[in-house]
Motif scaffolding. Structure first.
Motif, PDB file in Angstrom:
ATOM      1  N   GLU A 469       0.813  -1.213   0.000  1.00  0.00           N
ATOM      2  CA  GLU A 469       0.000   0.000   0.000  1.00  0.00           C
ATOM      3  C   GLU A 469       0.851   1.269   0.000  1.00  0.00           C
ATOM      4  O   GLU A 469       0.356   2.363  -0.260  1.00  0.00           O
ATOM      5  N   GLU A 489       4.568  -5.042   7.199  1.00  0.00           N
ATOM      6  CA  GLU A 489       3.119  -5.114   7.059  1.00  0.00           C
ATOM      7  C   GLU A 489       2.469  -4.507   8.295  1.00  0.00           C
ATOM      8  O   GLU A 489       3.111  -4.333   9.332  1.00  0.00           O
ATOM      9  N   ALA A 498      -7.098  -2.977   4.086  1.00  0.00           N
ATOM     10  CA  ALA A 498      -5.660  -2.820   4.300  1.00  0.00           C
ATOM     11  C   ALA A 498      -5.356  -1.396   4.756  1.00  0.00           C
ATOM     12  O   ALA A 498      -6.163  -0.477   4.593  1.00  0.00           O
ATOM     13  N   TYR A 500      -3.573   2.161   4.567  1.00  0.00           N
ATOM     14  CA  TYR A 500      -3.010   3.068   3.570  1.00  0.00           C
ATOM     15  C   TYR A 500      -2.530   4.347   4.255  1.00  0.00           C
ATOM     16  O   TYR A 500      -3.121   4.782   5.242  1.00  0.00           O
ATOM     17  N   TYR A 517      -7.653   2.913   7.514  1.00  0.00           N
ATOM     18  CA  TYR A 517      -8.277   1.724   6.935  1.00  0.00           C
ATOM     19  C   TYR A 517      -8.813   2.078   5.546  1.00  0.00           C
ATOM     20  O   TYR A 517      -9.799   2.803   5.415  1.00  0.00           O
ATOM     21  N   GLY A 518      -8.154   1.627   4.480  1.00  0.00           N
ATOM     22  CA  GLY A 518      -8.623   1.861   3.115  1.00  0.00           C
ATOM     23  C   GLY A 518      -8.139   3.171   2.542  1.00  0.00           C
ATOM     24  O   GLY A 518      -7.749   4.099   3.254  1.00  0.00           O
ATOM     25  N   GLU A 519      -8.178   3.252   1.204  1.00  0.00           N
ATOM     26  CA  GLU A 519      -7.669   4.429   0.491  1.00  0.00           C
ATOM     27  C   GLU A 519      -8.546   5.657   0.651  1.00  0.00           C
ATOM     28  O   GLU A 519      -8.076   6.784   0.535  1.00  0.00           O
TER      29      GLU A 519
END
Length: 616
Positions: A469, A489, A498, A500, A517-519
């Motif tokens: 990421e 990680e 995932a 970011y 959490y997330g883009e």
């Protein structure tokens, strides 16, 4: 006893025995009528006053929620006159769940309740305003009865759903008759819906960007600034809040869909509050008003006089629903050629330059839009500063950046005046400068895009393993000239996005990131995971970052891997939790890793992972 009397007694015994056998057979037959149908469990309350056997009927169809998957449901069919009812259960499915209910002849309303909720919220309605009554005759099968959630309108849910007849679930109140009539009564006026082709294009773009289907219909419309009325084409999309990170991401995604089709925002229509925002868009003689909001699936979930924000904080994601409503109309009396057309200002760099500065004056509530083309993999820095060169307060104007394909790089929800990041595609990128204050703003927009090239020689160390990421953001980190320390990680719980990075600070000698959490989180607190920073230092003791303070008197020392001394500070939890952090100094650089509400063991473990993953 004579022979005739004995014969008579024998006949009566046979008659009685026959009646007993017939009763047992009838009971078995009645029991067989409530056996499992299509692998669902059906319970029927029979009419005990029936004087003769009547062949049952069946209701079949499918049930679905706001979006896949369809969770386990209990489906009820209730006879509208007698109150007799039948039910069946459907399992978890990736798409629509088929069902079959066996019923006695009669007139029924059919609705469903999600098993992990406390209320019923789906029903069969062919007009989207009331539950439709289904008449089932003896031996008849009524098919294709689709049970779904109601649409959302300014009245709330368009149709209500009753409580379960067995008392297991409560009901949901629908729109009042007065509000319903106010919507259905189509006013006469100058405005008319856009052409069907344009309406369909807007509706399709909105549904595609959000990833959910919706409803379209003609509805009343009011241009409240110009005092004009009429009708418009409406697209309405609703989905539970668990399917989006936050309201800001829903707003940005929705706006990008409209703007990608050439519609320009008219800031005079902008407004909003805790529950959502309204946006106005113009294109030729057309006007679109879009409302993006969040609220409870049923207003009864909020206590009387309860503050809206408090109610929303208390409710679970399944009890909240996002709603995106787009209404678009045109004024046939206005010639398109007479309307002013505003095109984005295209940014062009001088030959050999890697940056460009543009100055502007923004009225209160105003919007200036810029566009430039950039290549995939390039790193772009966008700054909004005052004409004196000082940082521009986020209370006066903010940045919004997205790609032509609809990818949002930074939304208005972030409230940012500075952004750095890698570009995912070769395409046009749009940069909005939006006023959020009450006064005119003089600003300078600075955009920098250096050539895409390796910059590892600028730093004295690199991570051995780069988290996937972070790959697009490595060039920006390396340009800070601070050797980045990253764990290989970031551990997350099952079924969570995932992690970011979202860049708070990126300058020579310093970087600071929010871990999200997330883009699409982009620094919002609700989806915040933790934080990271690195900066040059000559001190032997850590100092705080631009967003996280540090007090060495409240920190306790911990021993990290490679003999490094760390300084741990606990999280502070009230309505939300701050980050628990570990600071350490290595080779002239200060580093920090934090986890929202994290334990000492978890934060130290992540810091050690970053230290061991670093290659000097």
């Amino acid at each position: 006893m004579d022979t005739q009397s004995h014969l008579t007694a024998t006949i009566w015994k046979l008659v009685i025995l026959s009646l007993i056998v017939m009763s047992l057979a009838a009971a078995c037959g009645q029991q067989s009528e409530s056996t499992t149908v299509a692998e669902t469990t059906t319970t029927t309350i029979p009419d005990m006053e029936a004087t003769e056997a009547v062949a049952p009927g069946f209701i079949t169809g499918k049930v679905h929620g706001q979006a896949p998957p369809t969770y386990p449901m209990v489906i009820y069919a209730v006879e509208t006159t007698t109150g007799a009812w039948a039910s069946t259960e459907t399992p978890h499915t990736d798409g629509e769940a088929p069902y079959t209910i066996q019923v006695q002849p009669g007139s029924y309303q059919v609705f469903a309740c999600q098993q992990d909720k406390e209320y019923c919220s789906l029903g069969y309605s062919d007009d989207d305003w009331t539950l439709t009554t289904i008449t089932v005759a003896s031996g008849q099968t009524v098919a294709d009865i689709v049970i779904r959630p109601p649409s959302q309108s300014e009245c709330g849910a368009t149709f209500g759903v009753p409580a379960a007849p067995d008392g297991k679930f409560s009901g949901v109140v629908g729109a009042s008759e007065e509000c319903r009539q106010s919507i259905l009564g189509m006013p006469q006026g100058e405005l008319r819906p856009l052409a069907a082709e344009e309406c369909n294009a807007l509706s399709g773009a909105l549904m595609q960007n959000l990833g959910f289907s919706g409803t379209t219909q003609e509805v009343p419309f009011e241009d409240y600034l110009n005092q004009k009325t009429g009708t418009a084409c409406q697209t309405l999309i609703t989905f539970e809040s668990q399917y989006a990170d936050n309201l800001g991401s829903v707003e940005s995604t929705s706006r990008a869909a409209i703007e990608a089709l050439g519609w320009q925002e008219d800031p005079m229509y902008a407004g909003g509050g805790a529950g959502g925002m309204i946006y106005g868009y113009r294109k030729d003689a057309g006007l679109c008003l879009m409302v993006v909001s969040i609220g409870p699936v049923d207003m009864s979930l909020c206590a009387t006089n309860e503050i809206f924000a408090s109610c929303m904080e208390r409710l679970s994601p399944e009890q909240k629903v996002y709603s995106v409503e787009l209404k678009c109309a045109q004024d046939p009396t206005v010639e398109s050629a007479t309307l002013p057309k505003t095109e984005p200002t295209r940014i062009a760099f001088e030959s050999g330059a890697i940056s460009s500065q543009l100055t502007g004056k923004l009225a209160a509530g105003g919007l200036h839009q810029y566009v430039l083309n950039a290549a995939e993999g390039q790193e772009m820095t966008v700054k909004l500063i005052s004409t004196s060169g000082a940082a521009l307060p986020a209370e006066s104007a903010i940045l919004i950046i997205w790609g032509l394909d609809g990818t949002v790089l930074i939304s208005d929800h972030a409230g940012a005046t500075h952004w750095v990041g890698g570009l995912p595609l070769t395409q046009d990128y749009f940069i909005d400068v939006r006023s959020v204050g009450q006064q005119t703003v003089d600003y300078v927009l600075e955009v920098t895009i250096p050539p895409a090239k390796a910059t590892t020689e600028a730093v004295s160390g690199m991570p051995r393993v780069i988290p996937p990421e972070f790959e697009l953001y490595m060039q920006a980190l390396l340009l800070s000239e601070v050797p980045p320390m990253l764990p290989p990680e970031f551990p997350v719980a099952e079924n969570l996005p995932a992690i970011y990075p979202y860049i708070f600070t990126m300058a020579t000698g310093e970087y600071e990131l929010s871990l999200d959490y997330g883009e699409d989180c982009q620094g919002a607190g609700a989806c915040h995971y933790g934080s990271m920073s690195g900066k040059q230092t000559t001190s032997t003791e850590p100092v705080g970052t631009s967003t996280i303070p540090f007090d060495i008197t409240e920190a306790r020392t911990v021993t990290l891997d490679n003999g490094i001394t760390g300084y741990f500070s606990e999280a502070v939890c009230m309505a939300n939790c701050s980050d628990a952090t570990v600071y350490w100094i290595y080779n002239g650089y200060q580093y920090m890793i934090g986890l929202k509400g994290g334990t000492e063991a978890a934060v130290v473990e992540l810091a050690n992972a970053a230290i061991l993953n670093f290659r000097p």
